[in-house]
Design a protein around this motif. Structure first.
Motif, short mmCIF file in Angstrom:
data_model
loop_
_atom_site.label_atom_id
_atom_site.label_comp_id
_atom_site.label_asym_id
_atom_site.label_seq_id
_atom_site.Cartn_x
_atom_site.Cartn_y
_atom_site.Cartn_z
N ILE A 1 15.34 -21.79 7.84
CA ILE A 1 16.66 -22.30 7.46
C ILE A 1 17.13 -21.80 6.11
O ILE A 1 18.28 -22.03 5.73
CB ILE A 1 16.70 -23.85 7.49
CG1 ILE A 1 15.75 -24.43 6.43
CG2 ILE A 1 16.37 -24.37 8.87
CD1 ILE A 1 15.89 -25.94 6.27
N TYR A 2 16.25 -21.11 5.39
CA TYR A 2 16.65 -20.58 4.08
C TYR A 2 16.86 -19.06 4.10
O TYR A 2 16.99 -18.44 3.06
CB TYR A 2 15.59 -20.94 3.03
CG TYR A 2 15.49 -22.43 2.79
CD1 TYR A 2 16.37 -23.08 1.92
CD2 TYR A 2 14.53 -23.20 3.44
CE1 TYR A 2 16.28 -24.45 1.71
CE2 TYR A 2 14.44 -24.57 3.23
CZ TYR A 2 15.32 -25.18 2.36
OH TYR A 2 15.23 -26.54 2.16
N ALA A 3 16.89 -18.50 5.30
CA ALA A 3 17.03 -17.04 5.42
C ALA A 3 18.38 -16.56 4.89
O ALA A 3 18.49 -15.45 4.37
CB ALA A 3 16.85 -16.61 6.87
N THR A 4 19.41 -17.38 5.05
CA THR A 4 20.74 -17.02 4.55
C THR A 4 21.34 -18.25 3.87
O THR A 4 20.90 -19.38 4.12
CB THR A 4 21.68 -16.59 5.70
OG1 THR A 4 22.01 -17.74 6.49
CG2 THR A 4 21.03 -15.53 6.56
N PRO A 5 22.36 -18.05 3.05
CA PRO A 5 23.00 -19.21 2.41
C PRO A 5 23.89 -20.02 3.36
O PRO A 5 24.34 -21.10 3.01
CB PRO A 5 23.84 -18.57 1.29
CG PRO A 5 24.11 -17.18 1.76
CD PRO A 5 22.90 -16.77 2.55
N GLU A 6 24.15 -19.48 4.55
CA GLU A 6 25.00 -20.18 5.51
C GLU A 6 24.26 -21.38 6.11
O GLU A 6 23.07 -21.31 6.39
CB GLU A 6 25.42 -19.23 6.63
CG GLU A 6 26.23 -18.03 6.15
CD GLU A 6 27.49 -18.44 5.41
OE1 GLU A 6 28.16 -19.39 5.86
OE2 GLU A 6 27.80 -17.82 4.38
N PRO A 7 24.97 -22.49 6.34
CA PRO A 7 24.32 -23.66 6.92
C PRO A 7 23.88 -23.41 8.36
O PRO A 7 24.52 -22.63 9.08
CB PRO A 7 25.41 -24.74 6.86
CG PRO A 7 26.70 -23.98 6.82
CD PRO A 7 26.40 -22.73 6.05
N VAL A 8 22.79 -24.03 8.76
CA VAL A 8 22.30 -23.92 10.13
C VAL A 8 22.85 -25.10 10.92
O VAL A 8 22.53 -26.25 10.63
CB VAL A 8 20.76 -23.91 10.17
CG1 VAL A 8 20.27 -23.86 11.62
CG2 VAL A 8 20.21 -22.74 9.37
N ARG B 1 19.07 -28.81 4.22
CA ARG B 1 18.34 -27.97 3.27
C ARG B 1 18.26 -28.71 1.95
O ARG B 1 19.17 -29.43 1.57
CB ARG B 1 19.04 -26.62 3.09
CG ARG B 1 19.00 -25.79 4.35
CD ARG B 1 19.29 -24.34 4.10
NE ARG B 1 20.63 -24.08 3.60
CZ ARG B 1 21.18 -22.88 3.56
NH1 ARG B 1 20.48 -21.84 3.96
NH2 ARG B 1 22.40 -22.71 3.12
N ARG B 2 17.17 -28.52 1.25
CA ARG B 2 16.93 -29.24 0.01
C ARG B 2 17.47 -28.47 -1.19
O ARG B 2 17.62 -27.25 -1.17
CB ARG B 2 15.43 -29.48 -0.17
CG ARG B 2 14.80 -30.26 0.96
CD ARG B 2 15.39 -31.65 1.07
NE ARG B 2 14.73 -32.43 2.12
CZ ARG B 2 15.01 -33.69 2.40
NH1 ARG B 2 15.96 -34.31 1.72
NH2 ARG B 2 14.37 -34.32 3.37
N THR B 3 17.73 -29.21 -2.27
CA THR B 3 18.16 -28.58 -3.51
C THR B 3 16.98 -27.88 -4.16
O THR B 3 15.81 -28.11 -3.79
CB THR B 3 18.70 -29.64 -4.49
OG1 THR B 3 17.61 -30.51 -4.87
CG2 THR B 3 19.81 -30.46 -3.87
N LYS B 4 17.27 -27.04 -5.14
CA LYS B 4 16.20 -26.32 -5.83
C LYS B 4 15.21 -27.31 -6.45
O LYS B 4 13.98 -27.13 -6.34
CB LYS B 4 16.78 -25.42 -6.93
CG LYS B 4 15.71 -24.53 -7.57
CD LYS B 4 16.28 -23.70 -8.71
CE LYS B 4 16.41 -24.53 -9.98
NZ LYS B 4 16.72 -23.68 -11.15
N ALA B 5 15.71 -28.36 -7.08
CA ALA B 5 14.83 -29.35 -7.71
C ALA B 5 13.93 -30.03 -6.68
O ALA B 5 12.73 -30.27 -6.93
CB ALA B 5 15.66 -30.38 -8.46
N GLU B 6 14.50 -30.34 -5.52
CA GLU B 6 13.71 -30.98 -4.46
C GLU B 6 12.65 -30.02 -3.93
O GLU B 6 11.51 -30.43 -3.65
CB GLU B 6 14.63 -31.43 -3.33
CG GLU B 6 15.51 -32.62 -3.68
CD GLU B 6 16.55 -32.93 -2.61
OE1 GLU B 6 16.91 -34.11 -2.47
OE2 GLU B 6 16.99 -31.98 -1.92
#
Length: 231
Positions: free
Chosen positions: A34-41, A84-89
């Motif tokens: 799910i993090y392969a692209t910045p687009e939402p899944v 998707r989680r935030t960077k901090a998470e």
């Protein structure tokens, strides 16, 4: 002989379908990158119903369960999005994984068979100074993910397996994102082999430290460069 009067409650088909749909969708989501692209899944309820061969009612119920578990979110006028989680998470999750994996390493040194520990080397048998991981990133990325899952499994701790399963979707996604960066790939293989060496030597403290430090290195990298990963 008289029939025994057994108190059995009739199974509700929709309940059964709901649970089966939940398990199928959860398994599918856990396998996603799910993090392969910045687009939402996004997930489509109608398409899911057709793919699973059930009505939309159990799909909706399964989606509600997944939303409660934090896997998906229903966005008004947009649909169902995989969370998707935030960077901090993510950093927090990777740190938690480091703690769990270091405990797995500790357990492995005390309980695992020698041949099972040595088998960890098979994940990296196709890489060497003549065949560098950075020249075969996709292949190495798969070996990297499989190695970390194998470490947890080799601990033979059902609790560790369950706890890391809840983190796997997100930690795996960021491992895949970062492994292609040269400054990460160059250190990855030596660190993996160092963990295996400590496990083979049954050096509990060193194996635990190397496993923990390796994953904490990923956490530090994401914390420092997380915003750059999609650029």
């Amino acid at each position: 002989m008289a029939d025994t009067d057994i108190a059995i409650v009739r199974i509700a088909p929709e309940t059964s379908f709901k649970n089966k749909a939940y398990e199928a969708l959860k398994e599918a989501i856990l396998k996603m990158d799910i993090y392969a692209t910045p687009e939402p899944v996004m997930l489509d309820e109608r398409a899911l119903s057709e793919r699973l061969g059930v009505s939309r009612t159990p799909i909706r119920e399964a989606i509600a369960m997944l939303e409660q578990d934090g896997f998906v979110k229903t966005v008004p006028r947009r649909g169902i999005v995989v969370v998707r989680r935030t960077k901090a998470e993510i950093v927090d999750m990777i740190r938690a994984w480091a703690a769990l994996e270091s405990m797995a390493a500790r357990l492995i040194t005390t309980t695992a068979r020698k041949k099972d520990i040595s088998a960890l080397r098979d994940f990296f048998k196709d890489f060497s100074d003549d065949r560098l991981p950075q020249d075969h990133v996709e292949e190495y990325s798969k070996a990297n993910i499989a190695f970390h899952q194998a470490l947890i499994s080799l601990s033979e701790s059902p609790v560790l397996v369950d706890l890391t399963n809840d983190l796997l979707l997100h930690v795996r996604g960021y491992r895949q994102l970062t492994i292609g960066r040269k400054d990460r790939t160059a250190t990855s293989l030596p660190e993996h082999l160092g963990i295996i060496e400590a496990l083979e030597a049954r050096d509990t403290e060193l194996a635990e430290k190397r496993a923990r430090d390796h994953t904490l290195g990923l956490a530090a990298y994401v914390e420092a460069h997380g915003q750059e990963l999609f650029t």
